[in-house]
Design an enzyme around this catalytic site. Sequence first.
Site, PDB file in Angstrom:
ATOM      1  N   LYS A 170       0.888  -1.169   0.000  1.00 47.23           N
ATOM      2  CA  LYS A 170       0.000   0.000   0.000  1.00 47.23           C
ATOM      3  C   LYS A 170       0.926   1.219   0.000  1.00 47.23           C
ATOM      4  CE  LYS A 170      -1.661   3.073   1.933  1.00 47.23           C
ATOM      5  NZ  LYS A 170      -1.443   4.497   1.504  1.00 47.23           N
ATOM      6  N   GLU A 245      10.073   1.926  10.305  1.00 46.44           N
ATOM      7  CA  GLU A 245      11.088   2.941   9.975  1.00 46.44           C
ATOM      8  C   GLU A 245      10.406   4.283  10.115  1.00 46.44           C
ATOM      9  OE1 GLU A 245      14.195   2.389   9.360  1.00 46.44           O
ATOM     10  OE2 GLU A 245      14.186   0.225   9.054  1.00 46.44           O
ATOM     11  N   CYS A 279      14.082  11.495   6.140  1.00 50.91           N
ATOM     12  CA  CYS A 279      13.945  11.163   7.564  1.00 50.91           C
ATOM     13  C   CYS A 279      15.277  11.203   8.284  1.00 50.91           C
ATOM     14  CB  CYS A 279      13.310   9.795   7.694  1.00 50.91           C
ATOM     15  SG  CYS A 279      14.102   8.584   6.652  1.00 50.91           S
ATOM     16  N   GLU A 369      10.288  16.709  14.320  1.00 49.65           N
ATOM     17  CA  GLU A 369      10.691  16.526  12.928  1.00 49.65           C
ATOM     18  C   GLU A 369       9.919  17.522  12.054  1.00 49.65           C
ATOM     19  OE1 GLU A 369       9.498  12.862  10.858  1.00 49.65           O
ATOM     20  OE2 GLU A 369      11.599  12.756  10.243  1.00 49.65           O
TER      21      GLU A 369
HETATM   22  P1  NAD Z   1       2.531   8.836   7.179  1.00 46.64           P
HETATM   23  O1  NAD Z   1       2.848   8.078   8.414  1.00 46.64           O
HETATM   24  O2  NAD Z   1       1.421   9.789   7.201  1.00 46.64           O
HETATM   25  O3  NAD Z   1       2.227   7.843   5.969  1.00 46.64           O
HETATM   26  C1  NAD Z   1       3.064   6.789   5.613  1.00 46.64           C
HETATM   27  C2  NAD Z   1       2.226   5.679   5.002  1.00 46.64           C
HETATM   28  O4  NAD Z   1       1.316   5.193   5.970  1.00 46.64           O
HETATM   29  C3  NAD Z   1       1.382   6.109   3.817  1.00 46.64           C
HETATM   30  O5  NAD Z   1       1.309   5.076   2.862  1.00 46.64           O
HETATM   31  C4  NAD Z   1       0.008   6.320   4.453  1.00 46.64           C
HETATM   32  O6  NAD Z   1      -1.047   6.166   3.545  1.00 46.64           O
HETATM   33  C5  NAD Z   1       0.003   5.221   5.480  1.00 46.64           C
HETATM   34  N1  NAD Z   1      -0.903   5.441   6.604  1.00 46.64           N
HETATM   35  C6  NAD Z   1      -1.340   6.631   7.117  1.00 46.64           C
HETATM   36  N2  NAD Z   1      -2.176   6.416   8.147  1.00 46.64           N
HETATM   37  C7  NAD Z   1      -2.277   5.079   8.288  1.00 46.64           C
HETATM   38  C8  NAD Z   1      -2.989   4.238   9.195  1.00 46.64           C
HETATM   39  N3  NAD Z   1      -3.751   4.733  10.157  1.00 46.64           N
HETATM   40  N4  NAD Z   1      -2.849   2.894   9.067  1.00 46.64           N
HETATM   41  C9  NAD Z   1      -2.047   2.373   8.118  1.00 46.64           C
HETATM   42  N5  NAD Z   1      -1.376   3.120   7.228  1.00 46.64           N
HETATM   43  C10 NAD Z   1      -1.474   4.452   7.317  1.00 46.64           C
HETATM   44  O7  NAD Z   1       3.907   9.500   6.808  1.00 46.64           O
HETATM   45  P2  NAD Z   1       4.211  10.459   5.576  1.00 46.64           P
HETATM   46  O8  NAD Z   1       3.762  11.809   5.903  1.00 46.64           O
HETATM   47  O9  NAD Z   1       3.705   9.832   4.347  1.00 46.64           O
HETATM   48  O10 NAD Z   1       5.818  10.359   5.540  1.00 46.64           O
HETATM   49  C11 NAD Z   1       6.634  11.182   6.265  1.00 46.64           C
HETATM   50  C12 NAD Z   1       7.165  10.467   7.501  1.00 46.64           C
HETATM   51  O11 NAD Z   1       7.862   9.268   7.165  1.00 46.64           O
HETATM   52  C13 NAD Z   1       8.182  11.290   8.237  1.00 46.64           C
HETATM   53  O12 NAD Z   1       7.884  11.298   9.612  1.00 46.64           O
HETATM   54  C14 NAD Z   1       9.501  10.583   7.984  1.00 46.64           C
HETATM   55  O13 NAD Z   1      10.481  10.764   8.932  1.00 46.64           O
HETATM   56  C15 NAD Z   1       9.081   9.183   7.882  1.00 46.64           C
HETATM   57  N6  NAD Z   1      10.075   8.421   7.136  1.00 46.64           N
HETATM   58  C16 NAD Z   1      10.887   7.538   7.803  1.00 46.64           C
HETATM   59  C17 NAD Z   1      11.848   6.824   7.134  1.00 46.64           C
HETATM   60  C18 NAD Z   1      12.740   5.860   7.832  1.00 46.64           C
HETATM   61  O14 NAD Z   1      13.312   5.022   7.175  1.00 46.64           O
HETATM   62  N7  NAD Z   1      12.889   5.916   9.120  1.00 46.64           N
HETATM   63  C19 NAD Z   1      11.971   6.977   5.773  1.00 46.64           C
HETATM   64  C20 NAD Z   1      11.140   7.875   5.115  1.00 46.64           C
HETATM   65  C21 NAD Z   1      10.182   8.581   5.806  1.00 46.64           C
END
Ligand code: NAD
Length: 462
Positions: A170, A245, A279, A369
Amino acid sequence: MKAHDGMYIGGAWRPPAGTDTIEVVDPVDERVIGRVPAGTAADIDAAVHAARAALPGWAATPPAERGAVIGALRDVLAARREEIAETVTAELGTPLPFSRKVHADLPITVAGSYAELAATHTFEERVGNSTVLHERIGVVGAITPWNYPLHQIVAKVAPALAAGCTVVLKPAEDTPLVAQLFAEAVHEAGVPAGVFNLVTGLGVVAGQALAAHDGVDMVSFTGSTAVGRGIGATAGAAIKRVALELGGKSANVVLPSADLTKAVTVGVANVMSNSGQTCSAWTRMLVHASHYDEAVELAAATAAKYAERLGPLVNARQRDRVRGYIEKGIAEGARLVAGGPESPREKGYFVSPTVLADVTPGMTVAQEEIFGPVLSVLRYEDEEDALRIANGTVYGLAGAVWAADEAEAVAFARRMDTGQVDINGGRFNPRAPFGGYKQSGVGRELGAHGLAEYLQTKSLQF
Ligand code: NAD
């Protein structure tokens, strides 16, 4: 932009269960460039069934053969490199050269590494009178963000496939087009039907249904700590394996003996890369009081050079969030020395490269962040003070240390509570384990450590 109106399930594009769609927007000019189906629990259910049906056959495929299939996938991605770069540029907004070099080339490299690792990894070992088998976990639910959209897909799907798992993906709602392109590449590479399945959709609907599905043995999630916490709780309640992650607030520690110019210019470049949507970005620069003013001046001048080169942020919400953080930093007493909260362009989700000086460890911009092109410069008095500041957040994903003597930098790095540290600008290694201490996550991605996440052990005694 090309967009499929179906889900890739069981080796074919199938009509979605519902009729809702998600608009894909170009963040540079705010134009709608495509529409993809918004998946429901019924789509997730169909995809999980396909993945379960394909599991016995894929798990029984010899690892070297799985590696050959992943190698074929790597080759298709390499052949479609330009299309990948153009797609990511269209939906994420990154300048095309960066999309080619990072968003296309990195996943190609990572796929190549797993083609090799599948064939060479030790899936069986002897421990005294036992043979220990390293076996696939099963069906993996992969949930990915938009910031490195193809890399994060490949960093989950390639090791999962190498381990003998099958996958339901997803992807993020902002960047579904490159995920669809990836599904096409999987098909073209001859990955057996059902081994990889794609359901586009909203996180709270399709993502949640995937994380909670009884037929999923492991959830691998990359995204925000807030969502990760919920996914961890869901997986924990169901006793499922989980890999998280999450966010970061990494420190770039410039020790007094360091080459200041190099440490500051590389540090600023690191934060501005991908418009700050990384990130592991070193968003807190820690400089000794004796070099502080010089470092701030240099950081401001370096950041200003990025004004024309920087792409936009992914969407309006993210842009507004980042601007809000800049305003909050100023309100809490930080000194704005480059950029600022004003929009640099009339159209698109742009934010100016911004540097905040006189940031103290307790300020919001030093703790949370931001996920935008914003650098905070903090002053420390001695090494213990630097360590306290470096380790003083809930995160621990990455970091950097600079010193004249490598051993001095390594000694400091050993005391940092974080998963990755670059010594004097050390290069990114796509085979080194990547992942966080503390609230930055659970588990590791990339290389052999990333493969091990998708395996469990069985001991046979003789
Ligand atoms: P997000 O958590 O909003 O979304 C990430 C994914 O989760 C998307 O596919 C989203 O549709 C899904 N999602 C959202 N709510 C959900 C739920 N309730 N249940 C299941 N899935 C759900 O994050 P974002 O805004 O898309 O990405 C930015 C964040 O990702 C930042 O905090 C960043 O630090 C983090 N990030 C971490 C890493 C790492 O490797 N540690 C890498 C890249 C990004």
